[in-house]
Design a protein around this motif. Structure first.
Motif, PDB file in Angstrom:
ATOM      1  N   VAL A 138       0.855  -1.189   0.000  1.00 38.10           N
ATOM      2  CA  VAL A 138       0.000   0.000   0.000  1.00 38.10           C
ATOM      3  C   VAL A 138       0.894   1.243   0.000  1.00 38.10           C
ATOM      4  N   ALA A 139       0.712   2.073  -1.005  1.00 37.39           N
ATOM      5  CA  ALA A 139       1.614   3.197  -1.273  1.00 37.39           C
ATOM      6  C   ALA A 139       1.854   4.091  -0.066  1.00 37.39           C
ATOM      7  N   GLU A 140       0.808   4.466   0.655  1.00 39.82           N
ATOM      8  CA  GLU A 140       0.992   5.422   1.755  1.00 39.82           C
ATOM      9  C   GLU A 140       1.821   4.868   2.914  1.00 39.82           C
ATOM     10  N   PHE A 141       2.018   3.569   2.958  1.00 40.53           N
ATOM     11  CA  PHE A 141       2.806   3.000   4.049  1.00 40.53           C
ATOM     12  C   PHE A 141       4.219   2.618   3.614  1.00 40.53           C
ATOM     13  N   LYS A 142       4.604   3.032   2.436  1.00 40.89           N
ATOM     14  CA  LYS A 142       6.003   2.857   2.016  1.00 40.89           C
ATOM     15  C   LYS A 142       6.896   3.828   2.789  1.00 40.89           C
ATOM     16  N   LYS A 143       6.293   4.956   3.242  1.00 43.56           N
ATOM     17  CA  LYS A 143       7.068   5.987   3.939  1.00 43.56           C
ATOM     18  C   LYS A 143       6.555   6.287   5.339  1.00 43.56           C
ATOM     19  N   SER A 144       5.528   5.585   5.789  1.00 41.27           N
ATOM     20  CA  SER A 144       5.064   5.775   7.169  1.00 41.27           C
ATOM     21  C   SER A 144       4.747   4.421   7.779  1.00 41.27           C
ATOM     22  N   ILE A 145       4.859   4.340   9.062  1.00 39.63           N
ATOM     23  CA  ILE A 145       4.623   3.094   9.794  1.00 39.63           C
ATOM     24  C   ILE A 145       3.112   2.882   9.891  1.00 39.63           C
ATOM     25  N   PRO A 146       2.600   1.717   9.475  1.00 35.06           N
ATOM     26  CA  PRO A 146       1.157   1.490   9.486  1.00 35.06           C
ATOM     27  C   PRO A 146       0.610   1.164  10.882  1.00 35.06           C
ATOM     28  N   THR A 147       0.740   2.150  11.765  1.00 31.79           N
ATOM     29  CA  THR A 147       0.119   2.044  13.084  1.00 31.79           C
ATOM     30  C   THR A 147      -1.381   2.272  12.923  1.00 31.79           C
ATOM     31  N   THR A 148      -2.132   1.964  13.940  1.00 37.22           N
ATOM     32  CA  THR A 148      -3.571   2.213  13.902  1.00 37.22           C
ATOM     33  C   THR A 148      -3.843   3.688  13.633  1.00 37.22           C
TER      34      THR A 148
END
Length: 136
Positions: free
Chosen positions: A87-97
């Motif tokens: 998922v593109a938006e989590f390539k640069k951010s940690i997929p926390t809740t």
């Protein structure tokens, strides 16, 4: 003004990792969640919209349209995916809740005809959820 909430569910895998930290620091901060193989959750999503009740239909928003928008913008993108890897938006951010709630808001904002997005709530587990209500 009335609030209307629609629920949806999706299953996804993720892990927590900060590339700026050592493996030891990632493990210290994130514990088991730092395992790079990931782990999964059955997420529950609540999307709340605000608006006026249409005097003819009695609805705030077309419920089928809302369901279709959530499905297209979120479920089809997140369901049965490894969030970090697919998922593109989590390539640069940690997929926390918390970050998942913000990302879903951004995917939905401005796309719901006749209503204003009011809140996105994401349950990672029954006793853990994050609410996002947009920027103040």
């Amino acid at each position: 003004m009335i609030l209307l909430t629609r629920k949806a569910e999706f299953s996804a895998a993720h892990f927590y990792w900060n590339d700026g930290w050592s493996p030891e620091e990632n493990e210290r901060i994130f514990g088991k969640c730092s395992n790079r193989n990931g782990h999964g959750h059955n997420y529950t999503l609540e999307v709340t919209v605000a608006g006026q009740v249409d005097p003819v239909s009695g609805f705030v928003v077309d419920l089928k349209a809302l369901k279709d928008i959530i499905d297209r913008e979120v479920i089809q993108v997140y369901d049965h995916r490894h969030l970090n890897l697919e998922v593109a938006e989590f390539k640069k951010s940690i997929p926390t809740t918390e970050n998942i709630a913000i990302a879903i808001w951004r995917r939905l904002e401005g796309k719901i005809p006749g209503a204003k997005l009011s809140r996105v709530r994401v349950y990672e587990m029954p006793d853990l959820f994050a609410d996002y209500e947009g920027e103040p």
